[in-house]
Design an enzyme around this catalytic site. Structure first.
Site, mmCIF file in Angstrom:
data_model
loop_
_atom_site.group_PDB
_atom_site.id
_atom_site.type_symbol
_atom_site.label_atom_id
_atom_site.label_comp_id
_atom_site.label_asym_id
_atom_site.label_seq_id
_atom_site.Cartn_x
_atom_site.Cartn_y
_atom_site.Cartn_z
ATOM 1 N N HIS A 261 -0.952 0.378 10.721
ATOM 2 C CA HIS A 261 -2.080 1.018 11.457
ATOM 3 C C HIS A 261 -3.044 0.192 11.893
ATOM 4 O O HIS A 261 -3.924 0.057 11.278
ATOM 5 C CB HIS A 261 -2.362 2.555 10.978
ATOM 6 C CG HIS A 261 -3.641 3.287 11.906
ATOM 7 N ND1 HIS A 261 -4.043 4.089 11.401
ATOM 8 C CD2 HIS A 261 -3.869 3.019 13.228
ATOM 9 C CE1 HIS A 261 -4.916 4.806 12.511
ATOM 10 N NE2 HIS A 261 -4.836 3.969 13.733
ATOM 11 N N GLY B 238 -7.537 13.474 7.589
ATOM 12 C CA GLY B 238 -7.965 14.805 6.792
ATOM 13 C C GLY B 238 -6.797 15.686 6.661
ATOM 14 O O GLY B 238 -6.901 16.934 6.640
ATOM 15 N N HIS C 163 1.708 3.773 4.585
ATOM 16 C CA HIS C 163 0.839 3.667 5.893
ATOM 17 C C HIS C 163 -0.241 2.762 5.609
ATOM 18 O O HIS C 163 -0.920 2.778 4.482
ATOM 19 C CB HIS C 163 0.346 5.151 6.390
ATOM 20 C CG HIS C 163 -0.509 4.869 7.370
ATOM 21 N ND1 HIS C 163 -0.141 5.100 8.685
ATOM 22 C CD2 HIS C 163 -1.895 5.130 7.489
ATOM 23 C CE1 HIS C 163 -1.202 5.187 9.493
ATOM 24 N NE2 HIS C 163 -2.288 5.057 8.836
ATOM 25 N N ASP D 40 -3.600 0.648 6.476
ATOM 26 C CA ASP D 40 -4.842 0.901 7.473
ATOM 27 C C ASP D 40 -5.507 -0.584 7.712
ATOM 28 O O ASP D 40 -6.238 -1.107 6.732
ATOM 29 C CB ASP D 40 -5.774 1.966 7.215
ATOM 30 C CG ASP D 40 -5.155 3.355 7.321
ATOM 31 O OD1 ASP D 40 -4.804 3.748 8.473
ATOM 32 O OD2 ASP D 40 -5.288 3.923 6.530
ATOM 33 N N SER E 230 -1.297 7.051 3.197
ATOM 34 C CA SER E 230 -2.169 5.557 3.379
ATOM 35 C C SER E 230 -2.759 5.396 2.182
ATOM 36 O O SER E 230 -3.029 6.083 1.364
ATOM 37 C CB SER E 230 -3.295 6.113 4.252
ATOM 38 O OG SER E 230 -4.289 5.070 4.039
ATOM 39 N N ASP F 118 -3.007 11.689 11.540
ATOM 40 C CA ASP F 118 -3.699 10.865 10.661
ATOM 41 C C ASP F 118 -5.207 10.976 10.498
ATOM 42 O O ASP F 118 -5.951 10.939 11.541
ATOM 43 C CB ASP F 118 -3.494 9.241 10.979
ATOM 44 C CG ASP F 118 -4.304 8.329 10.094
ATOM 45 O OD1 ASP F 118 -4.585 8.644 9.002
ATOM 46 O OD2 ASP F 118 -4.175 7.033 10.397
ATOM 47 N N MET G 32 -6.437 -0.794 13.329
ATOM 48 C CA MET G 32 -7.557 -0.478 14.199
ATOM 49 C C MET G 32 -8.516 -1.816 14.154
ATOM 50 O O MET G 32 -9.392 -1.810 13.490
ATOM 51 C CB MET G 32 -8.421 0.603 12.991
ATOM 52 C CG MET G 32 -7.582 1.911 12.995
ATOM 53 S SD MET G 32 -7.872 3.057 11.515
ATOM 54 C CE MET G 32 -6.719 2.322 10.446
ATOM 55 N N GLY H 203 -4.076 10.214 2.967
ATOM 56 C CA GLY H 203 -4.784 9.317 1.932
ATOM 57 C C GLY H 203 -5.330 9.935 0.845
ATOM 58 O O GLY H 203 -4.696 10.050 -0.222
ATOM 59 N N MET I 195 -4.997 10.523 16.111
ATOM 60 C CA MET I 195 -6.057 10.512 14.998
ATOM 61 C C MET I 195 -6.884 11.941 14.994
ATOM 62 O O MET I 195 -7.057 12.254 15.926
ATOM 63 C CB MET I 195 -7.279 9.186 15.157
ATOM 64 C CG MET I 195 -6.894 7.952 15.021
ATOM 65 S SD MET I 195 -6.381 7.600 13.471
ATOM 66 C CE MET I 195 -7.474 8.304 12.339
ATOM 67 N N MET J 136 -8.376 -2.703 9.417
ATOM 68 C CA MET J 136 -9.356 -2.575 10.220
ATOM 69 C C MET J 136 -10.164 -3.987 10.286
ATOM 70 O O MET J 136 -10.321 -4.703 9.192
ATOM 71 C CB MET J 136 -10.146 -1.601 9.333
ATOM 72 C CG MET J 136 -9.760 -0.352 9.192
ATOM 73 S SD MET J 136 -10.966 1.096 8.619
ATOM 74 C CE MET J 136 -9.782 2.307 8.021
#
Ligand code: DX5
Ligand code: ZN
Length: 217
Positions: free
Chosen positions: A62, A171, A29, A31, A6, A169, A64, A191, A133, A33
């Site tokens: 991705h 941690g 990846h 993200d 990410s 995805d 969100m 990430g 997630m 948002m």
């Protein structure tokens, strides 16, 4: 075993250079948002269009965001090879998955940590990937939620022999990737683990090696 870093924790002022640091990544990846579906605001379609012009690597978007039914197909049209929407936000997930495939993209559905897979099992033939997630979506650098591991296992069972990727995805690091791989994930977003490493590309390789080793056990 695919590693899909990410860029959320990369330097947003130098994204082309940040992507060039990880040539061994299986996809980039991204993200997206909207500050409604999650309490954070990142990048959108214009940036993805620019990224498309500077890399041939697979773009793994991705979303969100609320109302992915309206926004997601444009990311496929922009040339992203994979577009993920959240099942909690989609109004007509089957229609949306079909629209993404019609644009030539891989269609993917994402589930927040507390969303069970069972309610979406009948949709599996409509998607190319399931994103589970392993943190509450919204921010990089959060702690991995072990409570998602049983859902990874159940998803692997439900997927059976279908060629569907199972992506985790949140941690994911050298400390947690083995658990995910053992449970049945085959595609890993990382990430902060990648972008906080001195050698980001070496970390991509190290993560992949560890996932492969976990599966041999
Ligand atoms: C979180 C994003 C993730 C995140 C991963 O909402 O979807 O892709 O950036 O970052 P790490 O690996 O730091 O948890
Ligand atoms: Zn993500």
């Amino acid at each position: 075993m695919r590693i899909t870093p990410s860029i959320l924790n990369a330097d947003f002022a130098n994204l082309a250079a940040e992507i060039a640091r990880i040539p061994d990544a299986d996809a980039i990846h991204v993200d997206v948002m909207d500050n409604h579906f999650v309490p954070n605001l990142t990048i959108g379609l214009p940036v993805v269009e620019c990224l498309r012009r500077v890399t041939h690597q697979m773009l793994d978007i991705h979303l969100m965001i609320e109302d992915p039914d309206r926004w997601a197909p444009a990311f496929a049209e922009a040339g992203a090879e994979s577009v993920t929407f959240h099942v909690e936000a989609a109004r007509a997930p089957i229609r949306l998955a079909r629209a993404l495939r019609a644009e030539g993209a891989r269609a993917s559905m994402a589930l927040r940590p507390a969303t069970p897979i069972e309610g979406f099992a009948d949709m599996l033939d409509e998607v190319d990937m399931v994103l589970l997630m392993t943190v509450e979506p919204g921010f990089g650098g959060q702690g991995f939620l072990d409570l998602v591991l049983p859902k990874i296992r159940r998803t692997r069972e439900l997927v059976g022999s279908r060629p569907i990727w199972i992506q985790v995805d949140g941690g994911v690091s050298l400390a947690t990737i083995e658990r995910c791989a053992e449970a049945g994930a085959d595609t890993f977003v990382a990430g902060s683990a990648v972008y906080s490493a001195d050698d980001a590309n070496a970390m991509v390789g190290a993560l992949r090696d560890r996932a492969v080793a976990a599966c041999r056990h």
